[in-house]
Scaffold this active site. Structure first.
Site, PDB file in Angstrom:
ATOM      1  N   GLY A  70      65.390  27.601  66.322  1.00  0.00           N
ATOM      2  CA  GLY A  70      66.836  27.368  66.273  1.00  0.00           C
ATOM      3  C   GLY A  70      67.550  28.396  67.134  1.00  0.00           C
ATOM      4  O   GLY A  70      68.534  28.088  67.818  1.00  0.00           O
ATOM      5  N   THR A  71      67.058  29.613  67.110  1.00  0.00           N
ATOM      6  CA  THR A  71      67.635  30.690  67.917  1.00  0.00           C
ATOM      7  C   THR A  71      67.634  30.309  69.393  1.00  0.00           C
ATOM      8  O   THR A  71      68.636  30.470  70.095  1.00  0.00           O
ATOM      9  CB  THR A  71      66.810  31.984  67.710  1.00  0.00           C
ATOM     10  N   ASN A 149      74.722  29.884  56.598  1.00  0.00           N
ATOM     11  CA  ASN A 149      73.440  30.158  55.967  1.00  0.00           C
ATOM     12  C   ASN A 149      73.570  31.020  54.714  1.00  0.00           C
ATOM     13  O   ASN A 149      72.728  30.959  53.827  1.00  0.00           O
ATOM     14  CB  ASN A 149      72.475  30.834  56.960  1.00  0.00           C
ATOM     15  N   GLN A 177      71.237  24.908  59.346  1.00  0.00           N
ATOM     16  CA  GLN A 177      71.251  24.791  57.876  1.00  0.00           C
ATOM     17  C   GLN A 177      71.774  23.442  57.410  1.00  0.00           C
ATOM     18  O   GLN A 177      71.584  23.083  56.251  1.00  0.00           O
ATOM     19  CB  GLN A 177      72.110  25.904  57.251  1.00  0.00           C
ATOM     20  N   HIS A 199      61.631  24.710  60.338  1.00  0.00           N
ATOM     21  CA  HIS A 199      61.170  25.426  59.130  1.00  0.00           C
ATOM     22  C   HIS A 199      62.199  25.475  58.007  1.00  0.00           C
ATOM     23  O   HIS A 199      61.914  25.937  56.913  1.00  0.00           O
ATOM     24  CB  HIS A 199      60.629  26.824  59.484  1.00  0.00           C
ATOM     25  N   THR A 235      53.990  24.292  78.132  1.00  0.00           N
ATOM     26  CA  THR A 235      53.179  23.251  77.491  1.00  0.00           C
ATOM     27  C   THR A 235      53.658  23.015  76.064  1.00  0.00           C
ATOM     28  O   THR A 235      53.897  23.963  75.316  1.00  0.00           O
ATOM     29  CB  THR A 235      51.692  23.662  77.509  1.00  0.00           C
ATOM     30  N   CYS A 323      70.545  45.597  56.096  1.00  0.00           N
ATOM     31  CA  CYS A 323      70.252  47.018  56.190  1.00  0.00           C
ATOM     32  C   CYS A 323      70.336  47.428  57.656  1.00  0.00           C
ATOM     33  O   CYS A 323      69.431  47.203  58.434  1.00  0.00           O
ATOM     34  CB  CYS A 323      68.863  47.294  55.651  1.00  0.00           C
TER      35      CYS A 323
HETATM   36  N1  PLP Z   1      71.155  29.345  62.656  1.00  0.00           N
HETATM   37  C1  PLP Z   1      71.229  29.422  61.324  1.00  0.00           C
HETATM   38  C2  PLP Z   1      72.484  28.998  60.641  1.00  0.00           C
HETATM   39  C3  PLP Z   1      70.137  29.873  60.586  1.00  0.00           C
HETATM   40  O1  PLP Z   1      70.218  29.956  59.251  1.00  0.00           O
HETATM   41  C4  PLP Z   1      68.950  30.247  61.274  1.00  0.00           C
HETATM   42  C5  PLP Z   1      67.782  30.780  60.539  1.00  0.00           C
HETATM   43  O2  PLP Z   1      67.926  31.548  59.605  1.00  0.00           O
HETATM   44  C6  PLP Z   1      68.920  30.138  62.671  1.00  0.00           C
HETATM   45  C7  PLP Z   1      70.040  29.678  63.332  1.00  0.00           C
HETATM   46  C8  PLP Z   1      67.719  30.520  63.461  1.00  0.00           C
HETATM   47  O3  PLP Z   1      66.698  29.573  63.380  1.00  0.00           O
HETATM   48  P1  PLP Z   1      65.190  30.011  63.757  1.00  0.00           P
HETATM   49  O4  PLP Z   1      64.680  30.788  62.585  1.00  0.00           O
HETATM   50  O5  PLP Z   1      64.454  28.729  63.961  1.00  0.00           O
HETATM   51  O6  PLP Z   1      65.289  30.826  65.002  1.00  0.00           O
END
Ligand code: PLP
Length: 386
Positions: A70-71, A149, A177, A199, A235, A323
């Site tokens: 997602g990042t 999140n 989310q 995930h 790939t 933290c």
């Molecule tokens: N965006 C949100 C709102 C998330 O909660 C998360 C993961 O915690 C991410 C992006 C990042 O996803 P990934 O863990 O697949 O990089």
């Protein structure tokens, strides 16, 4: 009994997803780009996964690009828009984004861009008037998450997408989310980019998707091979892509069947804890929220201490603090909502999934009031306040 209520961090992979993936980790190892049928069949299976994911958000399979997370999707969308409009130097986002968007905003600011971060009020809702007023001809992209999140608060993404479309400004939403937890229809929501991650919906880790609407400008982050039609070189992670497809299909079926049970369990947990424990507040209570998330603050104690004690009972949740450099700072989300420090420090996030059972919830309801009482008995702030 293990009680897993940290599903916004990650979810248990569904057994059916593992079964779908296994052949691609053993005998079906062909490269989908190969000329031979052995590899070509994997390409066909990847296309099937693409259609399963497209179906979950009512998109076209060609609008689905596989990423490593997602990042990566979030980073790619924002960078893509900036490359599409090199003359535009303004980005709009919010005060409560996930670090993958927040960090990108901080990075861009250090590199000469102007970044506007729209605030939220104490309920967690976005100031839409401020959002509208922030848009200028210099704005390259607006990036706003669909569901938070930490609190589960939902932003009015269809409305925001329409606003951006009416101004001809590219719009990205981080739906990591939201996907699989609320219905999403990309034929109804004119967003240009949308990020997802497997995930969070009982799929494998390390695989994401970036939806890119047809005819939207796109510039890849990864340069190299022709994979994903030149939009994401490297790939293909075939096993994980197949797993994501299966997870999306299962989520769609679950959504279609209605999520009443999970929402009822979350509400049962919320009502029982706020009734049994004094000075306990639900963050985002007055806003529209995901059905699976409960962010709850217990005044005058530390969330980390609560988590450690819950851990003794094999209960897993997470806290509302980050933290940073040795000091325990409340999260930027709770700070943006103006949650007082005395409460923000004692915040716990419980996040449910379709696998959560009533007996797991009841175990928390049985154990947590005693833990809070015990910690407050040791807290000078609690005795000062009472
Ligand atoms: N965006 C949100 C709102 C998330 O909660 C998360 C993961 O915690 C991410 C992006 C990042 O996803 P990934 O863990 O697949 O990089």
């Amino acid at each position: 009994m293990q009680v897993y209520l940290d599903n916004n961090a990650t979810t248990r992979i569904d057994d059916a997803v593992v079964d779908a993936m296994l052949p691609f980790l053993s005998e079906r190892y062909g490269n989908p780009s190969s000329m031979h049928t052995f590899g070509g069949q994997v390409a066909t299976d990847i296309y099937h996964a693409r259609t399963q994911i497209a179906k979950l958000i009512n998109a076209d399979p060609d609008e689905i690009i596989f990423t490593g997370s997602g990042t990566e999707g979030n980073n790619t969308a924002i960078r893509s828009a900036l490359e599409a409009y090199p003359g535009k130097r303004h980005v709009v986002t919010t005060m409560v984004e996930h670090p993958s968007v927040k960090g990108m905003g901080d990075y861009l600011e250090k590199n000469g861009y102007r970044v506007t971060r729209i605030p939220v009020d104490s309920t967690g809702n976005l100031n839409l008037e401020m959002l509208e007023n922030s848009l200028t001809p210099d704005t390259a992209i607006v990036s706003i998450m669909w569901a938070n999140n930490e609190t589960g608060v939902l932003f009015p993404i269809p409305e925001i997408a329409r606003l951006c479309a009416s101004r001809n400004i590219l719009f990205h939403t981080d739906a990591v989310q939201a996907t699989g937890k609320i219905p999403i229809d990309m034929r109804d929501v004119p967003a240009d980019y949308l990020s997802m991650s497997a995930h969070k919906i009982h799929g494998p880790k390390g695989i994401g998707v970036l939806f890119v609407r047809k005819n939207t400008p796109f510039h890849p982050l990864m340069i190299g091979g022709h994979q994903e039609h030149g939009r994401r070189a490297g790939t293909e992670n075939a096993a994980s892509i197949i797993g994501f497809g299966k997870a999306a299909e299962l989520s769609a079926a679950h959504l279609a069947a209605g999520d009443a049970e999970m929402a009822a369990l979350r509400d049962h947990l919320q009502d029982s804890l706020t009734t049994a424990i004094p000075n306990a507040f639900v963050n985002g209570l007055a806003a529209d929220r995901l059905p699976n998330t409960l962010s709850i603050s217990f005044e005058f104690i530390e969330g980390e201490a609560i988590l450690l004690m819950l851990n003794e009972f094999q209960i897993q949740a997470s806290s509302g603090s980050a933290c940073t450099s040795g000091s325990l700072e409340p999260s930027h989300v709770l700070r943006a909502m103006g949650v007082p420090y005395t409460a923000a420090h004692g915040t716990i996030r419980f996040s449910l999934s379709r696998f959560t059972t009533r007996s797991e919830i009841d175990k928390i309801i049985e154990i947590l009031p005693g833990i809070v009482k015990q910690l407050r008995a040791m807290s000078p702030y609690w005795s000062d306040a009472n």
